[in-house]
Design a protein around this motif. Structure first.
Motif, PDB file in Angstrom:
ATOM      1  N   GLY A 286      -5.412  -5.652  11.384  1.00 45.61           N
ATOM      2  CA  GLY A 286      -6.233  -5.073  10.494  1.00 45.61           C
ATOM      3  C   GLY A 286      -6.250  -4.276   9.331  1.00 45.61           C
ATOM      4  N   LYS A 287      -5.487  -3.840   9.006  1.00 45.93           N
ATOM      5  CA  LYS A 287      -5.274  -2.641   8.513  1.00 45.93           C
ATOM      6  C   LYS A 287      -5.381  -2.864   7.271  1.00 45.93           C
ATOM      7  N   GLY A 288      -4.344  -4.037   6.630  1.00 44.35           N
ATOM      8  CA  GLY A 288      -4.795  -4.397   5.217  1.00 44.35           C
ATOM      9  C   GLY A 288      -5.993  -4.217   4.943  1.00 44.35           C
TER      10      GLY A 288
ATOM     11  N   ALA B 221       7.538  -9.731  19.116  1.00 43.37           N
ATOM     12  CA  ALA B 221       8.675  -9.832  18.439  1.00 43.37           C
ATOM     13  C   ALA B 221       8.473  -8.567  17.546  1.00 43.37           C
ATOM     14  N   ARG B 222       7.636  -8.104  16.036  1.00 50.09           N
ATOM     15  CA  ARG B 222       7.509  -7.328  15.637  1.00 50.09           C
ATOM     16  C   ARG B 222       6.955  -5.798  16.042  1.00 50.09           C
ATOM     17  N   ASP B 223       6.463  -6.139  17.575  1.00 50.16           N
ATOM     18  CA  ASP B 223       5.775  -5.179  17.872  1.00 50.16           C
ATOM     19  C   ASP B 223       7.254  -4.007  18.280  1.00 50.16           C
TER      20      ASP B 223
ATOM     21  N   ASP C 242      -0.362   0.745  -0.183  1.00 50.72           N
ATOM     22  CA  ASP C 242       0.245  -0.930   0.769  1.00 50.72           C
ATOM     23  C   ASP C 242       1.290   0.121   1.089  1.00 50.72           C
ATOM     24  N   THR C 243       1.741   0.692   1.879  1.00 52.03           N
ATOM     25  CA  THR C 243       3.082   0.503   2.005  1.00 52.03           C
ATOM     26  C   THR C 243       3.930  -0.356   2.420  1.00 52.03           C
ATOM     27  N   GLY C 244       3.550  -1.406   3.147  1.00 50.46           N
ATOM     28  CA  GLY C 244       4.139  -2.295   3.538  1.00 50.46           C
ATOM     29  C   GLY C 244       4.837  -3.226   2.455  1.00 50.46           C
ATOM     30  N   ALA C 245       3.899  -3.297   1.532  1.00 48.63           N
ATOM     31  CA  ALA C 245       4.282  -3.831  -0.018  1.00 48.63           C
ATOM     32  C   ALA C 245       5.831  -3.245  -0.021  1.00 48.63           C
ATOM     33  N   THR C 246       5.850  -2.243   0.224  1.00 44.16           N
ATOM     34  CA  THR C 246       7.066  -1.708  -0.298  1.00 44.16           C
ATOM     35  C   THR C 246       8.513  -2.193   0.191  1.00 44.16           C
ATOM     36  N   PHE C 247       7.659  -2.403   1.224  1.00 49.19           N
ATOM     37  CA  PHE C 247       9.069  -2.529   1.692  1.00 49.19           C
ATOM     38  C   PHE C 247       9.611  -4.691   1.960  1.00 49.19           C
ATOM     39  N   ARG C 248       8.771  -4.699   1.412  1.00 51.12           N
ATOM     40  CA  ARG C 248       8.070  -6.091   1.350  1.00 51.12           C
ATOM     41  C   ARG C 248       9.158  -6.201  -0.002  1.00 51.12           C
ATOM     42  N   CYS C 249       8.762  -5.617  -0.646  1.00 52.81           N
ATOM     43  CA  CYS C 249       9.583  -5.462  -2.108  1.00 52.81           C
ATOM     44  C   CYS C 249      10.908  -5.598  -1.957  1.00 52.81           C
TER      45      CYS C 249
ATOM     46  N   MET D 126      -3.610   5.757   2.690  1.00 54.57           N
ATOM     47  CA  MET D 126      -2.356   4.362   2.595  1.00 54.57           C
ATOM     48  C   MET D 126      -2.429   4.268   4.398  1.00 54.57           C
ATOM     49  N   GLU D 127      -1.594   2.756   3.439  1.00 53.02           N
ATOM     50  CA  GLU D 127      -1.818   1.888   5.329  1.00 53.02           C
ATOM     51  C   GLU D 127      -0.091   1.817   5.496  1.00 53.02           C
ATOM     52  N   GLY D 128       0.215   1.630   6.684  1.00 54.31           N
ATOM     53  CA  GLY D 128       1.454   1.718   7.520  1.00 54.31           C
ATOM     54  C   GLY D 128       2.011   2.066   8.858  1.00 54.31           C
ATOM     55  N   ARG D 129       2.976   2.412   9.042  1.00 54.03           N
ATOM     56  CA  ARG D 129       3.791   2.579  10.253  1.00 54.03           C
ATOM     57  C   ARG D 129       3.730   4.149  10.662  1.00 54.03           C
ATOM     58  N   ASP D 130       4.426   4.236   9.854  1.00 51.73           N
ATOM     59  CA  ASP D 130       4.315   5.916  10.014  1.00 51.73           C
ATOM     60  C   ASP D 130       4.220   7.167   8.707  1.00 51.73           C
ATOM     61  N   ILE D 131       2.735   7.123   9.147  1.00 52.08           N
ATOM     62  CA  ILE D 131       2.205   7.889   7.410  1.00 52.08           C
ATOM     63  C   ILE D 131       1.825   9.308   8.251  1.00 52.08           C
ATOM     64  N   GLY D 132       0.822   8.833   9.167  1.00 50.20           N
ATOM     65  CA  GLY D 132       0.292   9.970   9.795  1.00 50.20           C
ATOM     66  C   GLY D 132       1.774  10.805  10.069  1.00 50.20           C
TER      67      GLY D 132
ATOM     68  N   VAL E 217      17.170   2.824   2.855  1.00 50.36           N
ATOM     69  CA  VAL E 217      15.967   1.941   2.523  1.00 50.36           C
ATOM     70  C   VAL E 217      14.613   3.180   2.497  1.00 50.36           C
ATOM     71  N   ARG E 218      14.503   3.034   4.177  1.00 51.89           N
ATOM     72  CA  ARG E 218      13.246   4.012   4.369  1.00 51.89           C
ATOM     73  C   ARG E 218      13.572   5.882   3.558  1.00 51.89           C
ATOM     74  N   ASP E 219      14.638   5.427   3.173  1.00 51.67           N
ATOM     75  CA  ASP E 219      15.037   7.083   3.031  1.00 51.67           C
ATOM     76  C   ASP E 219      13.649   7.492   1.449  1.00 51.67           C
TER      77      ASP E 219
ATOM     78  N   MET F  16      10.507  -4.834  17.326  1.00 42.36           N
ATOM     79  CA  MET F  16      11.149  -3.892  16.634  1.00 42.36           C
ATOM     80  C   MET F  16      10.940  -2.767  15.584  1.00 42.36           C
ATOM     81  N   ASP F  17       8.957  -2.195  15.335  1.00 41.43           N
ATOM     82  CA  ASP F  17       8.938  -1.248  14.814  1.00 41.43           C
ATOM     83  C   ASP F  17       8.949  -0.104  15.796  1.00 41.43           C
ATOM     84  N   SER F  18       8.310  -0.644  16.603  1.00 40.18           N
ATOM     85  CA  SER F  18       8.444   1.001  18.086  1.00 40.18           C
ATOM     86  C   SER F  18      10.042   1.019  18.696  1.00 40.18           C
TER      87      SER F  18
ATOM     88  N   VAL G 253      11.927  -8.784   6.867  1.00 42.73           N
ATOM     89  CA  VAL G 253      10.809  -7.383   6.416  1.00 42.73           C
ATOM     90  C   VAL G 253      11.546  -6.460   7.539  1.00 42.73           C
ATOM     91  N   SER G 254      10.799  -7.048   8.794  1.00 39.69           N
ATOM     92  CA  SER G 254      11.051  -5.712   9.637  1.00 39.69           C
ATOM     93  C   SER G 254      12.757  -5.171  10.296  1.00 39.69           C
ATOM     94  N   PRO G 255      13.960  -5.995  10.059  1.00 42.37           N
ATOM     95  CA  PRO G 255      14.986  -5.245  10.229  1.00 42.37           C
ATOM     96  C   PRO G 255      15.057  -4.890   8.607  1.00 42.37           C
TER      97      PRO G 255
HETATM   98  O1   DC Z   1       2.252  -4.107   7.236  1.00 43.70           O
HETATM   99  P1   DC Z   1       3.280  -5.190   6.764  1.00 43.70           P
HETATM  100  O2   DC Z   1       3.243  -6.422   7.902  1.00 43.70           O
HETATM  101  O3   DC Z   1       3.270  -5.703   5.520  1.00 43.70           O
HETATM  102  O4   DC Z   1       5.171  -4.895   6.527  1.00 43.70           O
HETATM  103  C1   DC Z   1       5.944  -5.284   6.433  1.00 43.70           C
HETATM  104  C2   DC Z   1       6.678  -4.549   7.494  1.00 43.70           C
HETATM  105  O5   DC Z   1       7.430  -3.119   7.055  1.00 43.70           O
HETATM  106  C3   DC Z   1       7.112  -3.991   8.529  1.00 43.70           C
HETATM  107  O6   DC Z   1       7.522  -5.470   9.813  1.00 43.70           O
HETATM  108  C4   DC Z   1       7.079  -2.882   9.133  1.00 43.70           C
HETATM  109  C5   DC Z   1       7.415  -2.363   8.441  1.00 43.70           C
HETATM  110  N1   DC Z   1       6.899  -1.652   7.293  1.00 43.70           N
HETATM  111  C6   DC Z   1       7.278  -0.056   8.119  1.00 43.70           C
HETATM  112  O7   DC Z   1       8.411   0.007   8.565  1.00 43.70           O
HETATM  113  N2   DC Z   1       6.927   1.374   7.523  1.00 43.70           N
HETATM  114  C7   DC Z   1       5.265   1.404   7.159  1.00 43.70           C
HETATM  115  N3   DC Z   1       5.136   2.392   6.481  1.00 43.70           N
HETATM  116  C8   DC Z   1       5.121  -0.410   6.247  1.00 43.70           C
HETATM  117  C9   DC Z   1       5.932  -0.778   6.888  1.00 43.70           C
END
Ligand code: DC
Length: 287
Positions: free
Chosen positions: A14-16, A177-179, A32-39, A125-131, A106-108, A181-183, A97-99
């Protein structure tokens, strides 16, 4: 540094929704940092670039332009000037997007972009690694989570509203599957920062979660106003008092007197305001 609120957590927590709601209510720019990965993922699809084509990805990253804008109250995502807000949520992007987000270049690249997007602004700022990685010094860090089962249930509901039929089993498998890959990825994996506040939203509705986060932000903002730029002797006595309290020190009475005295000195010599003095007395001495 500007004021940064980091909201991290797994997909579907529910982050978004929460970030947008809270950002509006407390006046923070939503990123929304996820949007940048999606782009980047969408650009790779459009240019038919495969995951392993590192050189092509590098060139692509150097040439694309990603922009997050607010238009008439709506968050919009632009890729090279084109509005891709809807496209980046479609299945082909979801699946890849996960891979894509595990690729180091891409991350750098996006790390720099995300920091730049926040420059000079007060942001949520919303994401996975912001903090943990993007803003390890963020003033507020929230780790928002919920059980995989609850997140899958929400995903089915959301999709239904969009007219997309998904079974619960499908959604659960996708969330898990996403959990994973992301973790488990090497680069900046999904992980709760040590100093983050964890909110488990499994049993909470959106407004309850938003209310809790707003309370934390407001508290931090007050601290930021009243506890920034204190004279060094006062800061020293505060730190000493906090340490003494932690270790249950027998000299705490003495630290109490010292802190009481230095708050008064700072106030009488106009180094802090009356409101600041009252705030500090209340927070440290009389609570
Ligand atoms: O939050 P989201 O579902 O839009 O994110 C899409 C993908 O981007 C998700 O699989 C993990 C990745 N992501 C990330 O690795 N780091 C972030 N700060 C935000 C998203």
């Amino acid at each position: 540094m500007s004021f940064v609120v980091a909201i991290d957590g797994p997909a579907g927590a529910g982050k978004g929704t929460i970030t947008e709601l809270v950002g509006k209510q407390v006046g923070l720019v939503n990123i929304d940092t996820g949007a940048t990965f999606r782009c980047v993922t969408l650009a790779m699809i459009k240019n038919k670039i495969k995951l392993e084509e590192e050189e092509k990805i590098k060139d692509l990253l150097a040439s694309i332009h990603i922009d997050l804008k607010k238009e008439e109250g709506e968050e919009k995502v632009y890729l090279d000037g084109e509005d891709v807000t809807k496209q980046i949520r479609e299945k082909q992007v979801n699946d890849l997007v996960s891979p894509v987000s595990t690729i180091k270049i891409v991350r750098d690249n996006l790390l720099l972009l995300q920091r730049k997007m926040a420059e000079g602004k007060d942001v949520i700022m919303e994401g996975r690694d912001i903090g943990t990685t993007v803003f390890p010094d963020a003033q507020v860090k929230i780790y928002l989570t919920a059980t995989a089962e609850e997140r899958a249930r929400r995903r089915v509901e959301q999709n239904k509203e969009k007219g997309i039929e998904t079974t619960y089993e499908e959604a659960l498998a996708n969330v898990k599957a996403r959990d994973k890959m992301d973790s488990e990825r090497k680069q900046a994996p999904l992980k709760q920062a040590e100093d983050a506040i964890c909110i488990d939203s499994t049993q909470m509705n959106i407004s309850e979660v938003a209310r809790e986060i707003i309370k934390i932000i407001e508290q931090k903002r007050i601290e930021n106003v009243y506890e920034v730029g204190l004279p060094s002797y006062l800061q020293h006595d505060i730190d000493q008092f906090i340490e003494g309290k932690k270790s249950n020190s027998s000299v705490l009475d003495c630290y109490f007197d010292e802190l009481y005295g230095s708050i008064n000195s700072a106030y009488y010599s106009d180094e802090i305001t009356e409101d600041q003095a009252n705030y500090l007395r209340h927070k440290y001495l009389f609570k």
